[in-house]
Motif scaffolding. Structure first.
Motif, mmCIF file in Angstrom:
data_model
loop_
_atom_site.group_PDB
_atom_site.id
_atom_site.type_symbol
_atom_site.label_atom_id
_atom_site.label_comp_id
_atom_site.label_asym_id
_atom_site.label_seq_id
_atom_site.Cartn_x
_atom_site.Cartn_y
_atom_site.Cartn_z
ATOM 1 N N CYS A 86 37.816 35.971 33.242
ATOM 2 C CA CYS A 86 37.792 35.732 34.688
ATOM 3 C C CYS A 86 39.204 35.547 35.224
ATOM 4 O O CYS A 86 39.575 36.121 36.255
ATOM 5 C CB CYS A 86 36.926 34.513 34.983
ATOM 6 N N PHE A 87 40.032 34.749 34.536
ATOM 7 C CA PHE A 87 41.419 34.554 34.952
ATOM 8 C C PHE A 87 42.181 35.875 34.953
ATOM 9 O O PHE A 87 42.934 36.178 35.891
ATOM 10 C CB PHE A 87 42.116 33.561 34.017
ATOM 11 N N MET A 88 42.008 36.660 33.902
ATOM 12 C CA MET A 88 42.744 37.928 33.804
ATOM 13 C C MET A 88 42.367 38.879 34.929
ATOM 14 O O MET A 88 43.225 39.536 35.523
ATOM 15 C CB MET A 88 42.501 38.570 32.436
ATOM 16 N N GLU A 89 41.077 38.957 35.251
ATOM 17 C CA GLU A 89 40.634 39.847 36.321
ATOM 18 C C GLU A 89 41.185 39.407 37.668
ATOM 19 O O GLU A 89 41.657 40.223 38.460
ATOM 20 C CB GLU A 89 39.110 39.883 36.355
ATOM 21 N N LEU A 90 41.128 38.101 37.942
ATOM 22 C CA LEU A 90 41.558 37.611 39.249
ATOM 23 C C LEU A 90 43.070 37.661 39.416
ATOM 24 O O LEU A 90 43.565 37.971 40.499
ATOM 25 C CB LEU A 90 41.050 36.188 39.458
ATOM 26 N N THR A 91 43.820 37.351 38.372
ATOM 27 C CA THR A 91 45.276 37.428 38.495
ATOM 28 C C THR A 91 45.731 38.872 38.677
ATOM 29 O O THR A 91 46.703 39.145 39.380
ATOM 30 C CB THR A 91 45.961 36.826 37.257
ATOM 31 N N PHE A 92 45.018 39.813 38.051
ATOM 32 C CA PHE A 92 45.388 41.227 38.179
ATOM 33 C C PHE A 92 44.977 41.799 39.527
ATOM 34 O O PHE A 92 45.761 42.499 40.180
ATOM 35 C CB PHE A 92 44.733 42.043 37.053
ATOM 36 N N SER A 93 43.751 41.504 39.971
ATOM 37 C CA SER A 93 43.236 42.137 41.194
ATOM 38 C C SER A 93 43.714 41.456 42.467
ATOM 39 O O SER A 93 43.859 42.100 43.502
ATOM 40 C CB SER A 93 41.707 42.166 41.164
ATOM 41 N N ARG A 94 43.955 40.139 42.407
ATOM 42 C CA ARG A 94 44.297 39.404 43.636
ATOM 43 C C ARG A 94 45.656 38.730 43.582
ATOM 44 O O ARG A 94 46.070 38.118 44.562
ATOM 45 C CB ARG A 94 43.250 38.319 43.892
ATOM 46 N N SER A 95 46.341 38.787 42.456
ATOM 47 C CA SER A 95 47.587 38.041 42.272
ATOM 48 C C SER A 95 47.370 36.562 42.570
ATOM 49 O O SER A 95 48.208 35.897 43.189
ATOM 50 C CB SER A 95 48.700 38.622 43.164
ATOM 51 N N THR A 96 46.235 36.052 42.135
ATOM 52 C CA THR A 96 45.892 34.638 42.282
ATOM 53 C C THR A 96 46.128 33.935 40.956
ATOM 54 O O THR A 96 45.633 34.385 39.927
ATOM 55 C CB THR A 96 44.411 34.475 42.696
ATOM 56 N N PHE A 97 46.881 32.837 40.992
ATOM 57 C CA PHE A 97 47.246 32.163 39.755
ATOM 58 C C PHE A 97 46.813 30.696 39.716
ATOM 59 O O PHE A 97 46.956 30.053 38.684
ATOM 60 C CB PHE A 97 48.760 32.246 39.536
ATOM 61 N N ARG A 98 46.304 30.188 40.824
ATOM 62 C CA ARG A 98 45.859 28.799 40.858
ATOM 63 C C ARG A 98 44.351 28.753 41.108
ATOM 64 O O ARG A 98 43.847 29.433 42.006
ATOM 65 C CB ARG A 98 46.611 28.000 41.915
ATOM 66 N N PHE A 99 43.662 27.918 40.326
ATOM 67 C CA PHE A 99 42.204 27.866 40.389
ATOM 68 C C PHE A 99 41.740 26.416 40.341
ATOM 69 O O PHE A 99 42.328 25.591 39.636
ATOM 70 C CB PHE A 99 41.584 28.618 39.209
ATOM 71 N N SER A 100 40.689 26.124 41.076
ATOM 72 C CA SER A 100 40.018 24.832 40.956
ATOM 73 C C SER A 100 38.659 25.082 40.315
ATOM 74 O O SER A 100 37.862 25.876 40.809
ATOM 75 C CB SER A 100 39.860 24.157 42.323
#
Length: 396
Positions: free
Chosen positions: A251-265
């Motif tokens: 999940c982290f890998m997909e979101l960091t790649f697709s959205r450049s999102t690095f912070r998660f709650s």
């Protein structure tokens, strides 16, 4: 010779941090020889050799930053040549193919949740706040019908951490648990308890919370609770902690790649925040080789059978993160600040799974050399995404 070899590699940069742990001054003088595929320690008449995995070759001439850290061991940095590829542990996505019969299992106990279901369409959902952006893009009322995102009878929609299916049959439109006229599938009435009071979907055998039933006749299942396989395959046993790590890391890998999102709650279904996570990178590889798997002076990232000196060293893919535990009102001010920050993506899981994830993070953090456990005020850890990595898994 109870030394332990710890190697952390940045795959893209081809650089590595090598730590030879449990080297004590009383054992000096010691000769340490670095070779491309072998590290050898010699002390008096004792000798210990660590074979590196065949995918990894270090470059001894690039060794730099050599220093001894009391209580940790000998640190050094060097370049690493890699020939490495790995696959994630099979989780939800592998068994979900259009026009292919699949079965949903409770990952904890193996109880079948959805039997012999064939989906004509398996589609990815847009990210959660897509409708807010539509309002910004359009100068007239939103032209998109939200019901379009509700799966029809033979649809399965995939989010980043959950899937949606329709709970009704094509012929009668009644609640799930009936027989489908074409492919004969059965669902929640046989294997799942559906509490109408709170809409929760609970495994009939182990009472695990699997997801929630929505008023629109849609059921949401969380990836961390399900194992989806082809109907002809039997249930695949995967250690619980390894499964959670794999799903969350993916999940982290997909979101960091697709959205450049690095912070998660990481939050429960009731909105309670359990962990704040900052992803540093998704290209970390790690290896740990213990000379004495029964040593009581050191934790290990891998289970004893995987770090046994009789077993060849293996390299494992991981996601490097920083995290803050937020249980019992810890870091409340930071939680409030991250809630208001649009750069933070919330990820929802059942509360029990959030606590399991926090325990995995804590165990992994405790297994690291002390100098690598903190960065500023964050705790550091490393989440493995391969089938071979197990209970403890996260680091920096």
């Amino acid at each position: 010779m109870d030394a332990t070899l710890f190697l952390e590699i940045r795959e893209k940069m081809k650089s590595g941090l090598l730590i030879i742990r449990e080297l004590i001054p009383e054992s000096w003088p010691m000769d340490i020889t670095l070779m491309p595929s072998l590290i050898e320690l010699k002390c008096d008449k004792a000798c210990r050799a660590f074979d590196l995995p065949p995918e990894v070759r270090i470059v001894p001439s690039t060794c730099r930053g050599l220093q001894y850290q009391p209580g940790e061991g000998l640190h050094m940095r060097l370049l690493v040549q890699l020939d490495f590829s790995t696959k994630l542990t099979p989780a939800v996505g592998n068994g979900l193919k259009s026009k292919k019969s699949c079965t949903f299992f409770c990952q904890r106990c193996g109880e079948s949740v959805v039997n012999n279901r064939t989906f004509l369409r398996v589609l990815s959902l847009p990210f959660e706040n897509w409708s807010d952006l539509v309002d910004e893009w359009c100068c007239h009322p939103n032209p998109f019908n939200h019901s379009l995102l509700h799966p029809q009878i033979d649809d399965c929609f995939l989010g980043h951490n959950y899937l949606l299916i329709n709970s009704r049959t094509e012929s009668s439109g009644t609640e799930s648990g009936k027989l489908h006229s074409g492919d004969e599938w059965t669902t929640s009435s046989e294997s799942v308890l559906n509490s109408q009071a709170n809409g929760k979907i609970i495994c009939k055998r182990c009472k695990t919370l699997l997801g929630e039933a929505m008023p629109s006749g849609v059921i949401k299942y969380y990836f961390t609770e399900l194992l989806v396989q082809r109907s002809e395959d039997s249930f695949c046993i995967i250690p619980r902690s390894s499964f959670i790590q794999t799903v969350v890391a993916k999940c982290f890998m997909e979101l960091t790649f697709s959205r450049s999102t690095f912070r998660f709650s990481i939050q429960g279904m009731d909105g309670t925040v359990y962990i704040l996570i900052w992803v540093l990178n998704c290209d970390t590889l790690m290896m740990e080789k213990s000379g004495n798997p029964v040593s009581k002076n050191i934790f290990t990232l891998l289970e004893p059978e995987l770090s046994s000196p009789l077993r060849p060293a293996e390299i494992h893919k991981a996601v490097k993160v920083l995290y803050h535990p937020c249980t019992e009102n810890r870091n409340k001010d930071l939680v409030d600040a991250w809630r208001e920050d649009i750069g933070v993506s919330p990820l929802t899981f059942p509360s029990k799974t959030c606590l399991e994830l926090l325990l995995i993070l804590s165990q992994s953090n405790a297994s690291l050399p002390p100098s690598l456990r903190w960065m500023n005020s964050f705790q550091a850890t490393l989440n493995s995404g391969t089938q071979h990595c197990v209970d403890e898994c996260w680091c920096v």
